[in-house]
Design a protein around this motif. Structure first.
Motif, mmCIF file in Angstrom:
data_model
loop_
_atom_site.group_PDB
_atom_site.id
_atom_site.type_symbol
_atom_site.label_atom_id
_atom_site.label_comp_id
_atom_site.label_asym_id
_atom_site.label_seq_id
_atom_site.Cartn_x
_atom_site.Cartn_y
_atom_site.Cartn_z
ATOM 1 N N SER A 210 25.755 31.150 40.780
ATOM 2 C CA SER A 210 27.035 31.363 39.564
ATOM 3 C C SER A 210 28.276 31.208 39.794
ATOM 4 O O SER A 210 29.364 31.161 38.955
ATOM 5 C CB SER A 210 26.545 32.423 38.658
ATOM 6 N N GLY A 211 28.785 31.461 41.063
ATOM 7 C CA GLY A 211 30.214 31.394 41.230
ATOM 8 C C GLY A 211 30.770 32.449 40.896
ATOM 9 O O GLY A 211 30.336 33.544 40.924
ATOM 10 N N VAL A 212 32.189 32.567 40.602
ATOM 11 C CA VAL A 212 32.958 33.521 40.352
ATOM 12 C C VAL A 212 32.866 34.204 38.976
ATOM 13 O O VAL A 212 32.884 32.949 38.098
ATOM 14 C CB VAL A 212 34.253 33.504 40.828
ATOM 15 N N ASP A 213 32.693 35.271 38.688
ATOM 16 C CA ASP A 213 32.780 35.734 37.309
ATOM 17 C C ASP A 213 33.867 35.159 36.557
ATOM 18 O O ASP A 213 35.087 35.166 36.813
ATOM 19 C CB ASP A 213 32.967 37.510 37.227
ATOM 20 N N GLU A 214 33.528 34.896 35.231
ATOM 21 C CA GLU A 214 34.433 33.977 34.193
ATOM 22 C C GLU A 214 35.847 34.860 34.002
ATOM 23 O O GLU A 214 36.740 34.296 34.149
ATOM 24 C CB GLU A 214 33.721 33.600 33.068
ATOM 25 N N GLY A 215 35.639 36.059 33.661
ATOM 26 C CA GLY A 215 36.535 37.061 33.351
ATOM 27 C C GLY A 215 37.512 37.365 34.482
ATOM 28 O O GLY A 215 38.882 37.352 34.260
ATOM 29 N N LEU A 216 37.039 37.038 35.792
ATOM 30 C CA LEU A 216 37.927 37.070 36.892
ATOM 31 C C LEU A 216 38.872 35.861 37.066
ATOM 32 O O LEU A 216 40.103 35.777 37.270
ATOM 33 C CB LEU A 216 37.004 37.342 38.261
ATOM 34 N N LEU A 217 38.224 34.816 36.676
ATOM 35 C CA LEU A 217 38.791 33.622 36.893
ATOM 36 C C LEU A 217 39.950 33.332 36.130
ATOM 37 O O LEU A 217 41.006 32.566 36.270
ATOM 38 C CB LEU A 217 37.719 32.367 36.908
ATOM 39 N N GLN A 218 39.985 33.971 34.685
ATOM 40 C CA GLN A 218 40.910 33.822 33.792
ATOM 41 C C GLN A 218 42.204 34.620 34.406
ATOM 42 O O GLN A 218 43.306 34.485 33.679
ATOM 43 C CB GLN A 218 40.686 34.267 32.531
ATOM 44 N N LYS A 219 42.191 35.442 35.279
ATOM 45 C CA LYS A 219 43.249 36.360 35.784
ATOM 46 C C LYS A 219 43.866 35.776 36.968
ATOM 47 O O LYS A 219 44.985 36.337 37.453
ATOM 48 C CB LYS A 219 42.752 37.837 36.087
ATOM 49 N N THR A 220 43.358 34.678 37.429
ATOM 50 C CA THR A 220 44.016 34.276 38.774
ATOM 51 C C THR A 220 45.307 33.488 38.494
ATOM 52 O O THR A 220 45.552 32.784 37.437
ATOM 53 C CB THR A 220 42.803 33.319 39.557
#
Lengths: 250, 250
Positions: A210-220
Motif C-alpha cells: 500500500s505504499g506510504v500512509d496518505e496522511g504522511l505523504l501530505q506533510k512532505t
C-alpha cells in the motif's frame, strides 16, 4: 567457561524466547547467529552479553575474546536456540543500543510499515552503504531485531543507528529545520530525477503493498516516483530505496 | 471440465515433478501459482497449457478463459502440487517461450552465476521496470523457471525475454557491435557515476559472494563499482543492479 548440556537449562529456555519480540523488548537484548554477525558485534564488545559456542566448533584465532562471557554448549543446545536449519555453531546475546542523540543526523531514512523481514534487512544494509546517518522505523514496521532482518542486514544493524519513532513528528521536525522530506508515491509525485542531490535530506518509504500512509505523504516537501520503463507494475521497496538514496546522495 | 480427485492421478504426479529443473527441461513447461501470476500469464493465452483450479475457489469474473484448458481439482490435489504453505487455489502449466530474435535488443542484462532465487526474481522484476530488452543467464545461474524466482519476479518473467547463453560469446558480440559492456567489480573499476547514460548498453552482474568471473571482467569495455559511503561491505546484487540500470538508462 560455563558448559551447558541440557536444552532444559533455564538459560537455554530464555535464549530461545529471544526469537519473540515480547522477550526482546522485556530484556532489551536480542540474539544473533553465525560467524559474520558475531564478528561484526565483536567490534563493539560492550554490547555483547554472551557468546555461545557449540563444542565442536573452532572460533577464528583472530577474534579477541578478552572479557567476553563465553558459554560452551552441545550441538543439541545450539540447534534448540537457532532458527536456521543448519546452525553455524556460534551465536551471541547482544544488548540493544539506543543512540544518544539524533541531532547530528543529516541523511535520514523514515520507514513506514515495511513488513517483510528480508526487505527491511536489505533496506538497512543499503542505507548503511548509501551513507545514511540514521533510520527511523514507524509503527507497523517489522521489528528490526527479528533474526531474519538481522541476517539480511548483513551486520549493518551494528553500523547504523536505528530507532522506533513517530513518523509524523519526525516529518514536522524536519520541516521546521528546513530539511527536505521526500515521500515516495506512484501518484501525484515528481520523478526523482528532477531532484538535485543534497547534503541534508530525509527519505520516507512505505509498505510493500500500500505504499506510504496518505496522511504522511501530505506533510512532505515533495513526493517522488521512479519511472517504470517496462511492464512491471512497481519496484521492490528495497530496490526503490537503493535507487533513491544513491540519487539523493549525489 | 475435467475433475481430478486423487493425488495419485498421473497428471498430478507430473505437475509435482515440474518443481524440478529436470522435468521442466524435459517437457519445456513450468508451473506457476497464485492469482497474480496466472492473470499475468493469461495476457498471452497461447503459452498456457492448463489452468488448475481448486474446487472451493472462485475465479475473478474478469478473466477471459475461452479456449483455455481448465482442470478442477480437490484441495488436497492443489496442496500436493503447490510449493507454498497456504496455496491460493489456482495454478497454471505454461510453456517456456523462446524469443525469436535477440537482434533488436539495445539494453541487455547479462547474469553470471546469481544463485539465490529471490535475488534472480527481483533482478528480473527490476530489469523489466528499468526498460531492459532482454536478459541472458550464464551457466551457474539459478534456473529462472524455479518457482521462487517466478514468485519474486512478480510476473516480469512474462514481460521480458530471458534466455540462457554463453556470456563470453555475448560480450564478444557486443564488442564487435560497438555496444559498451559494463562489468561490475569492487576492484579496478570506475565509479558508475563517471559513465554517461546511453541508448545502447550491456550490463554484466555476478555472483552474490564472488562477483563476476575474472575472465569475463577482462573482456568488458569498463568495469563499474558503486561507492560505499558507510560501513557496509557491499550491496545486495539486486540492489546494485537497480542502481546501475536506472543510472545507465538516464
Amino acid at each position: 567457561m560455563e558448559r551447558i548440556e541440557s536444552v532444559k537449562n533455564p538459560k537455554v529456555k530464555q535464549w530461545k524466547k529471544l526469537h519473540t519480540k515480547k522477550e526482546r523488548e522485556a530484556t532489551g537484548t536480542f540474539i544473533i547467529e553465525g560467524f559474520h554477525l558475531v564478528e561484526e558485534a565483536l567490534k563493539k564488545k560492550e554490547q555483547i552479553r554472551d557468546i555461545i559456542v557449540s563444542e565442536e566448533v573452532n572460533l577464528p584465532a583472530t577474534w579477541n575474546l578478552d572479557q567476553v562471557n563465553m558459554k560452551l554448549v552441545t550441538k543439541d543446545v545450539m540447534k534448540a536456540i537457532s532458527d536456521t536449519e543448519t546452525p553455524q555453531g556460534v551465536a551471541a546475546i547482544c544488548e540493544m543500543q539506543i543512540p544518544k542523540s539524533t541531532e547530528s543526523w543529516t541523511k535520514i531514512l523514515l520507514v513506514d510499515s515495511v513488513q517483510d523481514p528480508g526487505n527491511l534487512g536489505t533496506i538497512i544494509r543499503t542505507a548503511d552503504a548509501a551513507g545514511v546517518d540514521g533510520v527511523v522505523l514507524g509503527e507497523g514496521t517489522v521489528d528490526h531485531y527479528n533474526s531474519k532482518v538481522i541476517r539480511s542486514s548483513q551486520g549493518s544493524l551494528f553500523h547504523l543507528p536505528i530507532i522506533k519513532g513517530d513518523l509524523l513528528s519526525w516529518i514536522d521536525q524536519q520541516n521546521e529545520n528546513g530539511t527536505p522530506v521526500y515521500g515516495t508515491s506512484l501518484q501525484n509525485g515528481v520523478s526523482y530525477k528532477e531532484i538535485s542531490p543534497s547534503a541534508q535530506f530525509c527519505l520516507l518509504i512505505g509498505n510493500e503493498g500500500s505504499g506510504v500512509d496518505e496522511g504522511l505523504l501530505q506533510k512532505t516537501t515533495k513526493n517522488l516516483y521512479i519511472p517504470i520503463y517496462g511492464e512491471a507494475e512497481s519496484l521492490n521497496v528495497a530496490i526503490a530505496t537503493g535507487i533513491l538514496l544513491y540519487h539523493l546522495h549525489g
